[in-house]
Structures are given as structure tokens and as C-alpha cells.
Design a protein around this motif. Structure first.
Motif, mmCIF file in Angstrom:
data_model
loop_
_atom_site.group_PDB
_atom_site.id
_atom_site.type_symbol
_atom_site.label_atom_id
_atom_site.label_comp_id
_atom_site.label_asym_id
_atom_site.label_seq_id
_atom_site.Cartn_x
_atom_site.Cartn_y
_atom_site.Cartn_z
ATOM 1 N N UNK A 1 3.353 26.515 -5.366
ATOM 2 C CA UNK A 1 3.054 26.179 -3.971
ATOM 3 C C UNK A 1 2.472 24.774 -3.863
ATOM 4 N N UNK A 2 1.614 24.390 -4.788
ATOM 5 C CA UNK A 2 1.026 23.051 -4.755
ATOM 6 C C UNK A 2 2.068 21.981 -5.049
ATOM 7 N N UNK A 3 2.952 22.269 -5.983
ATOM 8 C CA UNK A 3 4.006 21.310 -6.297
ATOM 9 C C UNK A 3 4.899 21.072 -5.089
ATOM 10 N N UNK A 4 5.241 22.161 -4.386
ATOM 11 C CA UNK A 4 6.092 22.022 -3.205
ATOM 12 C C UNK A 4 5.405 21.185 -2.128
ATOM 13 N N UNK A 5 4.109 21.436 -1.917
ATOM 14 C CA UNK A 5 3.372 20.657 -0.926
ATOM 15 C C UNK A 5 3.316 19.177 -1.319
ATOM 16 N N UNK A 6 3.186 18.905 -2.620
ATOM 17 C CA UNK A 6 3.204 17.522 -3.083
ATOM 18 C C UNK A 6 4.536 16.850 -2.789
ATOM 19 N N UNK A 7 5.638 17.577 -3.018
ATOM 20 C CA UNK A 7 6.956 17.006 -2.735
ATOM 21 C C UNK A 7 7.167 16.789 -1.242
ATOM 22 N N UNK A 8 6.613 17.675 -0.419
ATOM 23 C CA UNK A 8 6.705 17.464 1.027
ATOM 24 C C UNK A 8 6.028 16.144 1.403
ATOM 25 N N UNK A 9 4.864 15.895 0.830
ATOM 26 C CA UNK A 9 4.186 14.617 1.076
ATOM 27 C C UNK A 9 5.065 13.440 0.650
ATOM 28 N N UNK A 10 5.675 13.563 -0.527
ATOM 29 C CA UNK A 10 6.509 12.476 -1.050
ATOM 30 C C UNK A 10 7.652 12.144 -0.099
ATOM 31 N N UNK A 11 8.347 13.168 0.387
ATOM 32 C CA UNK A 11 9.505 12.915 1.242
ATOM 33 C C UNK A 11 9.085 12.409 2.620
ATOM 34 N N UNK A 12 7.906 12.801 3.102
ATOM 35 C CA UNK A 12 7.401 12.218 4.349
ATOM 36 C C UNK A 12 7.129 10.729 4.152
ATOM 37 N N UNK A 13 6.527 10.375 3.012
ATOM 38 C CA UNK A 13 6.269 8.958 2.725
ATOM 39 C C UNK A 13 7.582 8.179 2.676
ATOM 40 N N UNK A 14 8.590 8.730 1.994
ATOM 41 C CA UNK A 14 9.877 8.041 1.905
ATOM 42 C C UNK A 14 10.530 7.885 3.274
ATOM 43 N N UNK A 15 10.488 8.957 4.067
ATOM 44 C CA UNK A 15 11.072 8.882 5.399
ATOM 45 C C UNK A 15 10.344 7.888 6.278
ATOM 46 N N UNK A 16 9.014 7.847 6.157
ATOM 47 C CA UNK A 16 8.250 6.934 6.988
ATOM 48 C C UNK A 16 8.443 5.486 6.554
ATOM 49 N N UNK A 17 8.713 5.276 5.271
ATOM 50 C CA UNK A 17 9.009 3.913 4.812
ATOM 51 C C UNK A 17 10.290 3.404 5.470
ATOM 52 N N UNK A 18 11.279 4.288 5.583
ATOM 53 C CA UNK A 18 12.530 3.913 6.256
ATOM 54 C C UNK A 18 12.268 3.635 7.735
ATOM 55 N N UNK B 1 0.820 -1.214 0.000
ATOM 56 C CA UNK B 1 0.000 0.000 0.000
ATOM 57 C C UNK B 1 0.855 1.267 0.000
ATOM 58 N N UNK B 2 2.077 1.158 0.501
ATOM 59 C CA UNK B 2 2.979 2.312 0.456
ATOM 60 C C UNK B 2 3.247 2.714 -0.988
ATOM 61 N N UNK B 3 3.340 1.736 -1.889
ATOM 62 C CA UNK B 3 3.545 2.045 -3.303
ATOM 63 C C UNK B 3 2.314 2.726 -3.892
ATOM 64 N N UNK B 4 1.137 2.286 -3.474
ATOM 65 C CA UNK B 4 -0.089 2.945 -3.923
ATOM 66 C C UNK B 4 -0.108 4.386 -3.438
ATOM 67 N N UNK B 5 0.261 4.591 -2.176
ATOM 68 C CA UNK B 5 0.324 5.942 -1.623
ATOM 69 C C UNK B 5 1.311 6.805 -2.409
ATOM 70 N N UNK B 6 2.469 6.238 -2.727
ATOM 71 C CA UNK B 6 3.470 6.978 -3.524
ATOM 72 C C UNK B 6 2.903 7.360 -4.882
ATOM 73 N N UNK B 7 2.161 6.443 -5.495
ATOM 74 C CA UNK B 7 1.585 6.720 -6.809
ATOM 75 C C UNK B 7 0.580 7.862 -6.726
ATOM 76 N N UNK B 8 -0.238 7.878 -5.683
ATOM 77 C CA UNK B 8 -1.231 8.947 -5.534
ATOM 78 C C UNK B 8 -0.547 10.285 -5.280
ATOM 79 N N UNK B 9 0.457 10.295 -4.409
ATOM 80 C CA UNK B 9 1.196 11.531 -4.145
ATOM 81 C C UNK B 9 1.909 11.987 -5.414
ATOM 82 N N UNK B 10 2.460 11.026 -6.172
ATOM 83 C CA UNK B 10 3.093 11.385 -7.442
ATOM 84 C C UNK B 10 2.112 12.018 -8.405
ATOM 85 N N UNK B 11 0.866 11.517 -8.403
ATOM 86 C CA UNK B 11 -0.170 12.101 -9.256
ATOM 87 C C UNK B 11 -0.454 13.537 -8.839
#
Length: 341
Positions: free
Chosen positions: A106-123, A82-92
Motif C-alpha cells: 500500500x505504501x509503495x502504491x501511494x509513493x508511485x501515485x505521488x511520482x506520477x502526479x509530479x510527472x504530470x504536473x511537470x508537463x 526543485x522538481x528534480x529534488x521533489x522527484x528524488x524525495x518521492x523516489x526515496x
């Protein structure tokens, strides 16, 4: 020689999603942020936390769970997928925000913040497995998921606004009371996480280290903060009513109150029925709804002049889905009455 285009620029030159599509993608990210919390709770409640005993693979020899690992391995590995699904949605969200015309950085930056939180939480999730479900790491894993939910809700709200500077719609004391409500709710969630770390649902059938606290005493502290949050919610509703706030922001406070009552009922049921797994899972889902409701209350007390650059018809939509005209001139007086949204 013409300037070469990167992948994002090339896609942006060919795909121009509507503002509605961007909003729906942001909403999907909010939904997935809640789903990942609930499924993570299911992993713990079914004692599947070590269903895959290593990370990033499921076993030292296999990427996926083996037949011998049974349902626990399937549940743990399913949550990883499901983490991959989450990454796909955030990527969208990131791609849609980048390709929308005009491009809202501003929206792009917020999207990238979500992406890096997902990556950090996966670790952090991997460290959780490698440390045998250390309760402090498990707690940080949940809190990072709450941080993701926070950014996702803010992103969703920002898709319904312009990029103008925000303007408070209520006086400073009202904003301070609302901020106190947000902080108290955050403390409530953190204490609830400590209750989980000290409580009986360790996440695995084997003996797992727990936070060395009396979970019943921590539960009482958690209940005390519930009363504080409920009291602040009621106080905020009366304050908004006293300053002449419009119906929409007061409605967000009522919605928060209803969610808090439902969550309180679930909390008492799980305590007096000795923490059945299904009820505990419902309580985790409720914690997400409480946090979303609190953020809605906070965000409803300010506005940005103008409309969504991609919207048509001279209206923009707020979190409640209602249309609103462009912001009127700021009302005079110490308390600014909310202009009807």
C-alpha cells in the motif's frame, strides 16, 4: 535456473530501512510538496513566470538561463530544478517502502501515485510556459500540486498505521459533518485559485491573459467560504465534545481553527494593503497549512487495528507523534467515543 531479480528486488535484498526511516521519508515528501507550492508562487509573484521562455529547455539554444535573462530566468529555472529534488524525495519514499521488511504494498502504491502526479504536473508546468501563462493552465498547475500534497499527507499517515481495514471512531453523522468540512475547504482553495487567476499578479511583466472575472467579487465569494469553513470547524468541535471524543481528535480541530484564524488575518492584510508580494506568498503557504490541517482532522477520526508491522514495543505512532496501544474493542452505542490514542 534461479529467478533473476529486478532492480527493486535486488535493492530490497540488501537494504532494510527501519519504520522510522520510512516515516521520515514520507514526511520529507510532505515538506517538499509545500516547498514546491511556495516556490511556484514566488515565480509568479516576482514576475518570473516566463523567465525561461520555452520548455523543457530554458531557451531554444540553452538548457540553463543566460546572463542576459537576469534574475527572472534564475528564479524560474531554480523552480524547475526543485522538481528534480521533489522527484528524488518521492523516489526515496518508494524505495524505502519497497525495501522495508515486511514489504507494505500500500505504501509503495501511494509513493508511485505521488511520482506520477509530479510527472504530470511537470508537463502541465511546461504547457503553462508554452501557452504564455494561460491562467486556466496555471490554476490546474496549482491544483495538481494540492493533489500531490494530499497524497503525501495520506502516505505519511499510512506509514504510522498497520494495513488492517480502517474503522470509524465516530458515528456516521459526525463523519458526514467532517466530510462537508473537507469539501468546503476544497472549494475555498479552488475559489482562491480563481482569485489568483483573475487578480493582478499575472506572473510576468508583459501583458498576460487573465480570467475574465471581477477579482474583487470573486474575493468576496472566497471570504464567504472562509466563514463557512470556520463555522463548520466550530460546529465539529462542539459535536466531538458532545459525543465524548478523546482529546487528540479534538486537538486537531483546534489546530485547524488556529491555522484558519492566522490565514484569515493574512488574507485581510493582503487585501487592505493592495496585495504585496510577500504577504501573498505567505497566504499561499498558509493555504497549504490549512489543507494539511483539514486532512489531519479527517484522518484522526478512524483507526486501523494492530500496529505498524515494522514497529517495536507494541505501539504505533499517529500523525501527532503520540504512541498508542493496539485498538480496543469497538465501543457500543450510536456514537463511538474515541479510544485514547
Amino acid at each position: 535456473m534461479p529467478k533473476s531479480l529486478n532492480l527493486f528486488e535486488l535493492l530490497a535484498s540488501r537494504w532494510h530501512p527501519s519504520a522510522r526511516f520510512v516515516r521520515r521519508a514520507a514526511l520529507a515528501a510532505v515538506v517538499m510538496a509545500v516547498v514546491i507550492v511556495v516556490t511556484g508562487g514566488a515565480v509568479r509573484l516576482t514576475q518570473s513566470g516566463l523567465g525561461c521562455p520555452t520548455w523543457p529547455t530554458c531557451t531554444e539554444e540553452s538548457l540553463t538561463p543566460t546572463h542576459a535573462m537576469g534574475i527572472n530566468g534564475v528564479i524560474e529555472f531554480g523552480n524547475r530544478l526543485l522538481t528534480y529534488v521533489l522527484c528524488a524525495v518521492v523516489g526515496l519514499v518508494i524505495l524505502a517502502a519497497r525495501c522495508h521488511k515486511p514489504w507494505r504494498h500500500s505504501l509503495t502504491r501511494l509513493g508511485w501515485v505521488q511520482f506520477w502526479i509530479v510527472m504530470g504536473n511537470a508537463v502541465v508546468g511546461g504547457i503553462t510556459v508554452l501557452t504564455g501563462l494561460n491562467p486556466y493552465i496555471v490554476s490546474s498547475h496549482f491544483l495538481l500540486s494540492t493533489a500531490l500534497l494530499t497524497v503525501a499527507v495520506i502516505t505519511w499517515q499510512r506509514t504510522r498505521e498497520s494495513d488492517a481495514a480502517p474503522r470509524d471512531l465516530v458515528s456516521r453523522p459526525v463523519r458526514q459533518l467532517t466530510s462537508l468540512l473537507v469539501l468546503a475547504t476544497a472549494a475555498l482553495i479552488v475559489i482562491g485559485t480563481v482569485v489568483t487567476g483573475a487578480g493582478p499578479h499575472a506572473g510576468d511583466a508583459e501583458k498576460v491573459h487573465r480570467i475574465p472575472l471581477d477579482w474583487q467579487e470573486i474575493t468576496q465569494l472566497h471570504v464567504d467560504f472562509v466563514y463557512i469553513v470556520v463555522g463548520l470547524t466550530v460546529a465539529l468541535w462542539f459535536t466531538l465534545r458532545a459525543v465524548g471524543a478523546a482529546a487528540a481528535p479534538r486537538r486537531t480541530v483546534v489546530e485547524l481553527f488556529v491555522v484558519l484564524l492566522a490565514q484569515g488575518v493574512i488574507g485581510y492584510v493582503q487585501y487592505f494593503t493592495h496585495l504585496p508580494e510577500v504577504v501573498v506568498g505567505a497566504h499561499m503557504f498558509g493555504s497549504c497549512l490549512v489543507w494539511i490541517a483539514v486532512l489531519r482532522v479527517f484522518l484522526a477520526q478512524r483507526e486501523r487495528a494492530g500496529t505498524d508491522p515494522g514497529a517495536t514495543g507494541g505501539t504505533a505512532r499517529d500523525l501527532t507523534g503520540e504512541t498508542a496501544d493496539a485498538a480496543p474493542a469497538e465501543p457500543a452505542g450510536a456514537d463511538r467515543a474515541l479510544a485514547g490514542r
